[in-house]
Every structure is written in C-alpha cells, then in structure tokens.
Design a protein around this motif. Structure first.
Motif, short mmCIF file in Angstrom:
data_model
loop_
_atom_site.label_atom_id
_atom_site.label_comp_id
_atom_site.label_asym_id
_atom_site.label_seq_id
_atom_site.Cartn_x
_atom_site.Cartn_y
_atom_site.Cartn_z
N GLY A 23 28.83 27.38 52.20
CA GLY A 23 30.11 27.72 52.82
C GLY A 23 30.01 28.97 53.68
N GLU A 24 29.25 29.95 53.20
CA GLU A 24 29.04 31.16 54.00
C GLU A 24 28.19 30.86 55.23
N ASP A 25 27.16 30.03 55.05
CA ASP A 25 26.27 29.71 56.16
C ASP A 25 27.01 29.00 57.29
N LYS A 26 28.04 28.23 56.95
CA LYS A 26 28.80 27.52 57.98
C LYS A 26 29.48 28.46 58.97
N GLU B 299 26.00 35.46 38.73
CA GLU B 299 25.14 35.04 37.63
C GLU B 299 25.84 34.11 36.65
N ARG B 300 27.15 34.00 36.72
CA ARG B 300 27.91 33.10 35.85
C ARG B 300 28.11 31.72 36.45
N MET B 301 27.75 31.55 37.70
CA MET B 301 27.94 30.27 38.37
C MET B 301 26.83 29.30 37.99
N ASP B 302 27.18 28.01 37.96
CA ASP B 302 26.12 27.01 37.80
C ASP B 302 25.42 26.82 39.13
N THR B 303 24.30 26.15 39.11
CA THR B 303 23.46 26.03 40.31
C THR B 303 24.21 25.39 41.48
N ALA B 304 24.91 24.30 41.22
CA ALA B 304 25.61 23.61 42.29
C ALA B 304 26.65 24.52 42.95
N THR B 305 27.35 25.31 42.14
CA THR B 305 28.37 26.21 42.69
C THR B 305 27.74 27.29 43.55
N ILE B 306 26.63 27.86 43.08
CA ILE B 306 25.91 28.87 43.89
C ILE B 306 25.56 28.28 45.26
#
Length: 270
Positions: free
Chosen positions: A30-33, A17-24
């Motif tokens: 990265g996980e999907d890869k 919840e602390r991440m900005d949209t681009a980071t999320i």
C-alpha cells in the motif's frame, strides 16, 4: 536550514512486530503504490535534466551519478546497465559511491561523511564543464554528495539532485532539483524502501529517455544492445526479422554478419 526531514518522520503504521506476514506485506504494498504518483509530480524537472543531458551528450559530455549507501548503489546499477542495453561506452555514464567499489557490497564506515572525496573521485575521470553530475541522497544532507555537487557547480558543471526531502540542502545546492516526496517509510527512516524505489524509477527515466533522445533506440527496440549472450542474440535476431521481414535463420545470419541490429537494419534496409 529550516525544512521538514520527511524521510525521518514516523511511519504511518505501528506495532509492526504484531502483524502477521500477509498484513505486513499488504501494508508495505500500500505504501509502495504511492511512489509512482510522487514521481509523476517531478516529471517537469526530470524532463529539464534529460534535455540538458542530451544537448551535452551530443557534444561528447558524460553523466556522473554520485551517492552513498543505497543511493550510490542505485546510481552504479543504472550506469552499469547502459553499455549492454544501449551499446554506449562504459565511460559515458558513470556511477560513483562513497567508499569506492568496496562499498557496493559492504558498507564503508564514515565514507559518506567526507565532503571532499566526491570531487577527488570525479577528477579521476578528468571531469570537465561539458559533463553533468547528479547527486542522489534520500536525506538530501549526505556530505559526500553535497561536497561533490558544490565543487562540480563551482567548476562550471551542470548539477542535479535526486532527494526525498523537499527543501533539503541538496535541493538548494543544485541547478535542477528533483524532489520526490514519497512520505514516511513503512519502517521509520528506512530509505532503502520507498525512497530507494523512487530513486530507481527516476534513474530509469533519466537514462532511458536520454538514450532515446540521442538515437540509441529505434521504434521501441534496443537496436544498439550488445550481443553478449544467446538471449540477446535471439532478441536481436527477432528484431531483424521484424524490421526486414525475413525468416529467423536469415535474420540471424545477417545479424552475425553486421554485428548489431542497427547496422543490419541500416545496411539491409537500403
């Protein structure tokens, strides 16, 4: 049973919840890869299932997917696309979901906990020993799926299971386990994410390879597709153009005459 339920292990990321949209989005990507690499490791098991399915299909056998929630919906999605894409009757590849058709759009409470309903659902289709049942469950513990698989196997059907927890009850219950270890989800326990993506990839591979093996594809073309809209008629016309070396208008006229790309190529290519 002693096994690690990987789908419930903590995410590799915290404080989302602390991440900005681009980071999320970057971290999700990265996980999907990791998903395709995990699927690659189970190709030998998928291949075994496809070969067994092709043998049974040539004798009139059918493929049934059973699942709950996301897994059930993905099975239904895959099954529903076989008739328009490959021209197969709807009853040859069938997706069943805990809670019935209502559950496709809206969750049906406790439906996945019913251990006997899947076999009842399968029996509605006059299931027989020439058919194959594939259970789909990220957790590998869904009672609806486990019950259906155990009953199917007890009645002499070939069974397979797609799960994201290696060593799970589903993997132990089936003839052909397909255990895709995608690791923990970005949002802990949310198996609609990487687990669901891996299931979609595996289902694509199973059904597409099966249709190729039983002759529903020629070269790399969907020559048996249903000509159910203008887009598909245009696609079919271009297939005929390429296959016969004729112009668009002639190809379209021939396609409409014979009603399918395959028949057009067979009749006019003699």
């Amino acid at each position: 049973m002693d096994y690690t339920k990987i789908t419930e292990t903590p995410s590799n990321h915290d404080d989302l919840e602390r991440m900005d949209t681009a980071t999320i989005l970057q971290k999700m990507n990265g996980e999907d890869k990791k998903v395709a690499d995990a699927v690659a490791l189970v190709i030998p098991q998928i291949s075994k299932l496809v070969d067994a399915l092709a043998e049974r299909f040539k004798s009139g056998g059918r493929l049934f997917y059973i699942g709950a929630g996301t897994s059930g919906r993905l099975g239904i999605l895959d099954a529903s696309e076989i008739p328009p894409t490959f021209g197969m009757p709807h009853e040859r590849v069938v997706g069943l979901i805990a809670g019935g058709d209502t559950a496709i759009r809206k969750a049906v409470e406790n439906a996945e906990d019913d251990r006997i309903q899947a076999w009842k659902d399968l029996m509605m289709h006059n299931i027989n020993s020439n058919d194959v049942v594939v259970g789909i469950a990220a957790s590998g513990t869904t009672p609806y799926v486990l019950g259906g698989i155990k009953d199917a196997r007890a009645n002499g059907l070939l069974t397979a299971g797609i799960t994201n927890n290696p060593g799970s009850p589903l993997a132990m219950a089936v003839d052909i386990p397909i255990e895709v270890n995608v690791g923990p989800e970005f949002v802990t326990g949310s198996t609609r994410m990487k687990s669901g993506t891996s299931q979609k990839l595996v289902l694509n591979m199973i059904s597409t390879a099966l249709m190729i093996k039983i002759g529903r594809v020629k070269g790399n073309k969907m020559v048996n597709m249903q000509l159910s809209n203008d887009k598909l008629v245009d696609r079919g016309t271009r297939y005929v153009m390429e296959g016969l070396g004729v112009d668009y208008d002639e190809a379209e006229a021939l396609l409409k005459k014979y009603g399918s790309v395959k028949k057009t190529l067979e009749e006019e290519g003699k």
